[in-house]
Design a protein around this motif. Structure first.
Motif, mmCIF file in Angstrom:
data_model
loop_
_atom_site.group_PDB
_atom_site.id
_atom_site.type_symbol
_atom_site.label_atom_id
_atom_site.label_comp_id
_atom_site.label_asym_id
_atom_site.label_seq_id
_atom_site.Cartn_x
_atom_site.Cartn_y
_atom_site.Cartn_z
ATOM 1 N N LEU A 275 26.884 50.643 50.441
ATOM 2 C CA LEU A 275 27.827 50.108 49.462
ATOM 3 C C LEU A 275 28.257 48.712 49.869
ATOM 4 O O LEU A 275 28.377 48.409 51.060
ATOM 5 C CB LEU A 275 29.067 51.017 49.358
ATOM 6 C CG LEU A 275 28.844 52.480 48.978
ATOM 7 C CD1 LEU A 275 30.124 53.277 49.219
ATOM 8 C CD2 LEU A 275 28.414 52.609 47.522
ATOM 9 N N LEU A 276 28.510 47.853 48.862
ATOM 10 C CA LEU A 276 28.984 46.507 49.146
ATOM 11 C C LEU A 276 29.811 45.998 47.977
ATOM 12 O O LEU A 276 29.373 46.066 46.822
ATOM 13 C CB LEU A 276 27.804 45.546 49.376
ATOM 14 C CG LEU A 276 28.175 44.065 49.562
ATOM 15 C CD1 LEU A 276 28.895 43.868 50.894
ATOM 16 C CD2 LEU A 276 26.950 43.170 49.467
ATOM 17 N N PHE A 277 31.019 45.507 48.279
ATOM 18 C CA PHE A 277 31.844 44.867 47.259
ATOM 19 C C PHE A 277 31.527 43.367 47.220
ATOM 20 O O PHE A 277 31.460 42.703 48.257
ATOM 21 C CB PHE A 277 33.333 45.071 47.555
ATOM 22 C CG PHE A 277 33.882 46.355 47.020
ATOM 23 C CD1 PHE A 277 33.954 46.569 45.652
ATOM 24 C CD2 PHE A 277 34.322 47.354 47.878
ATOM 25 C CE1 PHE A 277 34.458 47.757 45.140
ATOM 26 C CE2 PHE A 277 34.830 48.538 47.383
ATOM 27 C CZ PHE A 277 34.897 48.746 46.005
ATOM 28 N N TYR A 278 31.352 42.847 45.990
ATOM 29 C CA TYR A 278 31.150 41.415 45.805
ATOM 30 C C TYR A 278 32.323 40.874 44.998
ATOM 31 O O TYR A 278 32.559 41.335 43.866
ATOM 32 C CB TYR A 278 29.837 41.139 45.073
ATOM 33 C CG TYR A 278 29.581 39.659 44.853
ATOM 34 C CD1 TYR A 278 29.001 38.890 45.848
ATOM 35 C CD2 TYR A 278 29.940 39.030 43.664
ATOM 36 C CE1 TYR A 278 28.773 37.535 45.673
ATOM 37 C CE2 TYR A 278 29.728 37.678 43.478
ATOM 38 C CZ TYR A 278 29.140 36.932 44.480
ATOM 39 O OH TYR A 278 28.921 35.589 44.289
ATOM 40 N N PRO A 279 33.078 39.910 45.545
ATOM 41 C CA PRO A 279 34.258 39.400 44.833
ATOM 42 C C PRO A 279 33.867 38.432 43.712
ATOM 43 O O PRO A 279 33.505 37.283 43.967
ATOM 44 C CB PRO A 279 35.046 38.690 45.941
ATOM 45 C CG PRO A 279 34.009 38.304 46.950
ATOM 46 C CD PRO A 279 32.924 39.335 46.883
ATOM 47 N N MET A 280 33.952 38.902 42.473
ATOM 48 C CA MET A 280 33.670 38.035 41.331
ATOM 49 C C MET A 280 34.814 37.051 41.092
ATOM 50 O O MET A 280 34.613 35.925 40.659
ATOM 51 C CB MET A 280 33.445 38.883 40.078
ATOM 52 C CG MET A 280 32.146 39.670 40.115
ATOM 53 S SD MET A 280 30.682 38.608 40.108
ATOM 54 C CE MET A 280 30.791 37.906 38.471
ATOM 55 N N SER A 281 36.016 37.512 41.368
ATOM 56 C CA SER A 281 37.193 36.649 41.264
ATOM 57 C C SER A 281 38.212 37.145 42.272
ATOM 58 O O SER A 281 37.936 38.066 43.056
ATOM 59 C CB SER A 281 37.768 36.698 39.835
ATOM 60 O OG SER A 281 38.243 38.000 39.537
ATOM 61 N N LYS A 282 39.399 36.546 42.253
ATOM 62 C CA LYS A 282 40.422 36.913 43.224
ATOM 63 C C LYS A 282 40.816 38.373 43.106
ATOM 64 O O LYS A 282 41.092 39.041 44.107
ATOM 65 C CB LYS A 282 41.643 36.019 43.048
ATOM 66 C CG LYS A 282 42.741 36.267 44.071
ATOM 67 C CD LYS A 282 43.900 35.312 43.870
ATOM 68 C CE LYS A 282 45.001 35.563 44.893
ATOM 69 N NZ LYS A 282 46.153 34.641 44.709
ATOM 70 N N ASP A 283 40.821 38.889 41.869
ATOM 71 C CA ASP A 283 41.297 40.253 41.650
ATOM 72 C C ASP A 283 40.216 41.206 41.172
ATOM 73 O O ASP A 283 40.517 42.361 40.832
ATOM 74 C CB ASP A 283 42.443 40.237 40.619
ATOM 75 C CG ASP A 283 43.612 39.372 41.067
ATOM 76 O OD1 ASP A 283 43.950 39.448 42.270
ATOM 77 O OD2 ASP A 283 44.155 38.626 40.236
ATOM 78 N N THR A 284 38.974 40.749 41.121
ATOM 79 C CA THR A 284 37.907 41.590 40.572
ATOM 80 C C THR A 284 36.735 41.665 41.540
ATOM 81 O O THR A 284 36.210 40.628 41.960
ATOM 82 C CB THR A 284 37.408 41.041 39.224
ATOM 83 O OG1 THR A 284 38.521 40.892 38.349
ATOM 84 C CG2 THR A 284 36.386 41.994 38.617
ATOM 85 N N ASN A 285 36.359 42.883 41.861
ATOM 86 C CA ASN A 285 35.201 43.115 42.710
ATOM 87 C C ASN A 285 34.149 43.906 41.958
ATOM 88 O O ASN A 285 34.477 44.820 41.186
ATOM 89 C CB ASN A 285 35.592 43.900 43.966
ATOM 90 C CG ASN A 285 36.228 43.007 45.012
ATOM 91 O OD1 ASN A 285 36.159 41.785 44.917
ATOM 92 N ND2 ASN A 285 36.843 43.609 46.009
ATOM 93 N N ILE A 286 32.896 43.563 42.177
ATOM 94 C CA ILE A 286 31.783 44.365 41.682
ATOM 95 C C ILE A 286 31.267 45.194 42.848
ATOM 96 O O ILE A 286 31.117 44.694 43.962
ATOM 97 C CB ILE A 286 30.659 43.466 41.127
ATOM 98 C CG1 ILE A 286 31.092 42.811 39.822
ATOM 99 C CG2 ILE A 286 29.390 44.269 40.880
ATOM 100 C CD1 ILE A 286 30.055 41.882 39.233
#
Length: 662
Positions: free
Chosen positions: A467-478
């Motif tokens: 699993l890996l979180f990618y920060p699309m914005s300050k408050d949003t992760n994919i």
């Protein structure tokens, strides 16, 4: 080749007797065809020399049922011998030091001699090719290999450190002064005696000082430390290794040198090779070099600066140290359960950042640990689950995500973290009341906020691997989800699969690991089981509505048949939008690991944002490792982890390998 005829063999025996007793030379008769020689029951008392040069094809030698008191340690020095089977049973031998020049020996029979308890197992270190060691008519190699492993572990953890801390500086100071030969000799003699004392504290190594073979190996060890002096003058004094081969492991062109090889996950002293260390992770965002490892039924915290295990947790103790109550274990069998994955969690309490380690196990249990406070403060059960991977969502600090079979779960762990904060407040200010109480904490099962199931739309089995979180914005992760059947993303509450370009068709898409390279460059790296490349792709260009991976860089790597976790470390400022560099390291199941140095050149065309890359790859090959059985194997590397100071590798045979940057 078969044995010579009986008449010829008897004639040869008489001549050998004459040679060994009266030192007469052999006649010019050729003995090139002899492969087996029986010199048993001949009342031989000692052997000073042996004419191996006249017996180039001799592979079996029987000296049993004689009166042998000694065999010269240099009896085979004049020429290499090719003996594979040696029988010295039913003699009066007190040492096996005469094996030091045997390089092909596979079977040794020492039944009924006057050997001390150290000689037999140390012969495995002296002659590493031995596969069968017969004593009292039983093969004892398994038991002796365990003792040898313990011997090597003492060298690894105690002897080298004793030299570095107490004798290295003295020796270094006196060795440069030609007039102080007596002082140097005294230092080395004292160190020799100190080594003997350390060994003789162990049950199996009593009377070590009376063992010729032990003293020979200790002398070799001292010589090795003395010879390594020029190499360690510019380094830290701590210098440890498991075997001599490890000193020459690293290519001089790479940036790392081995400093410590630990075995700390075994369940007991007899279990040194069957535990796999599944994963390791450095504590993030800290100047301390604390490494967490999980494997078997233990979690270890290792201080890389001192190369010591600072604290460890076991399954049995974890179940009885919760801060609320003793956990009732519904699973009566724990031996089949092991820790499988780790992730670090960072939360704040006042001006302090608290580091929490989440550990997943194969029975669906999750534990939350604090290295600083040496406690386990949460135990979570996910029924009918085997945790394969964990990740923490930094944009939602109370969310822990698990991968289990074909399911991804989002868990709200706020109540546990709040309770831990309250515990820390009380520790920092003893007068403070424990200000967090909630009855639900007595339940170690918590609900999932989101649950996602993955499938291929057919009957094929799919399992979550990473699993890996990618920060699309300050408050949003994919969330990127690696599976045994490809790469998925969770965005807008619906899992979607990212496909590879048709030109890059592969046999399978078993994702081993996913790593974020750089947010600014939008690079993600994945490695696939059975494929000889690591792919780096631009995530933002790979998102729906055209969910095809946009590959912009491939790193050549031999394929693997055993899944291993790679690691990526960014070596330049992430705020540098024009260029950057990173390191990528991954192990293999072929006795080697691969280290990539990638430098991204300045973007040539701002409109297309296309960059060029320079990649240097180094392969570092491991020596073969002999197990307690007859097999010779190389350990599979299961995970790699990098930070600015150290590299850690974990293996399938309970080895934690720590390297320091040069």
């Amino acid at each position: 080749m078969s044995s010579p005829p009986k008449r010829l063999r008897k004639h040869s025996q008489n001549e050998f007797i004459s040679l060994m007793i009266s030192s007469k030379r052999l006649p010019s008769t050729s003995y090139n065809h002899i492969t087996e020689l029986n010199l048993s029951n001949l009342q031989l008392i000692k052997i000073d020399t042996f004419p191996f040069e006249y017996l180039p094809k001799l592979v079996s030698l029987d000296l049993s049922y004689n009166q042998l008191v000694s065999i010269n340690i240099d009896w085979s020095k004049t020429r290499e011998n090719f003996i594979e089977q040696l029988n010295v049973s039913h003699n009066k031998l007190e040492t096996l030091l005469f094996l030091k020049d045997f390089k092909h020996l596979k079977q040794l029979n020492v039944t009924e001699n006057f050997l001390r308890n150290t000689e037999r197992f140390l012969s495995l270190h002296l002659c590493s090719t031995i596969e069968h060691l017969i004593d009292s008519n039983h093969d004892q190699i398994d038991d002796d290999q365990i003792k040898l492993d313990q011997w090597l572990q003492i060298i690894e953890t105690k002897i080298d450190r004793l030299w570095a801390l107490s004798y290295y500086d003295k020796y270094k100071q006196e060795i440069g002064n030609e007039k102080n030969h007596q002082m140097v000799k005294q230092i080395l003699d004292d160190f020799h005696h100190a080594m003997i004392k350390i060994f003789e504290k162990q049950t199996h190594f009593s009377q070590m000082h009376l063992s010729p073979l032990a003293n020979y190996l200790i002398t070799n060890k001292i010589s090795e430390l003395c010879l390594s002096l020029p190499k360690i003058q510019t380094k830290k004094s701590l210098k440890t290794h498991l075997t001599e081969d490890f000193n020459d492991l690293m290519d001089v062109k790479t940036n790392f040198e081995p400093i410590k090889f630990l075995r700390c996950h075994q369940t007991n002293e007899s279990d040194l090779t069957t535990i796999s260390v599944r994963m390791s992770l450095f504590e993030p965002n800290t100047s301390q070099n604390i490494l967490a490892t999980c494997g078997g039924q233990k979690v270890c915290f290792i201080d890389c600066d001192t190369c010591e295990v600072s604290h460890l947790y076991e399954v049995s103790s974890l179940r009885s140290t919760t801060t609320t109550r003793k956990i009732k274990d519904k699973n009566s069998t724990i031996n089949s359960e092991y820790f499988s994955c780790l992730c670090w969690i960072e939360i704040t309490e006042g001006n302090e950042t608290l580091k929490v380690l989440a550990v997943g196990a194969t029975n669906g249990h999750i534990y939350l640990l604090s290295h600083k406070w040496k406690i386990m403060f949460a135990h979570i059960e996910l029924p009918s689950s085997s945790i394969s991977c964990l990740i923490w969502d930094a944009s939602q600090p109370t969310t822990l995500v698990t991968g289990s079979y074909n399911t991804v779960r989002f868990l709200n762990i706020k109540s546990y973290l709040d309770r831990f904060r309250s515990f820390v407040r009380k520790q920092n200010k003893p007068a403070t009341q424990f200000d967090y109480v909630e009855s639900t904490l007595c339940e170690n099962k918590i609900s999932s906020t989101h649950v996602y199931h993955f499938d291929n739309g057919d009957d094929t089995v799919i399992n979550i691997t990473d699993l890996l979180f990618y920060p699309m914005s300050k408050d949003t992760n994919i969330l990127l989800v690696g599976t045994t059947s490809g790469l998925f993303i969770i965005h807008d509450q619906t899992p979607k699969k990212l496909t590879f370009p048709k030109s890059m068709w592969t046999i399978g898409e078993y994702i081993e690991s996913i790593r974020l390279i750089n947010i600014q460059t939008r690079l993600i790296a994945i490695n696939i089981l059975g494929l000889d490349q690591i792919f780096c792709f631009d995530l933002e260009q790979s998102l729906p509505p055209s969910p095809q991976l946009h590959i912009i860089l491939t790193l050549s790597n031999p394929y693997r048949q055993i899944a291993t976790k790679m690691d990526v470390y960014v070596t330049t400022n992430e705020n540098d939008n024009n260029n950057g560099s990173f390191e990528c390291i991954i192990g293999s199941d072929h006795g080697s690991f691969f280290y990539h140095q990638i430098r991204m050149n300045a973007i040539n065309n701002k409109k297309t944002k296309k960059a060029t890359f320079d990649n240097k790859r180094y392969e570092i090959t491991w020596p073969q490792v002999k197990t307690s059985t007859t097999t010779i194997i190389t350990p599979s590397l299961l995970s790699a982890n990098l930070n600015e100071n150290y590299l850690c590798l974990t293996t399938s045979n309970n080895l934690i390998c720590i390297y320091k940057r040069k």
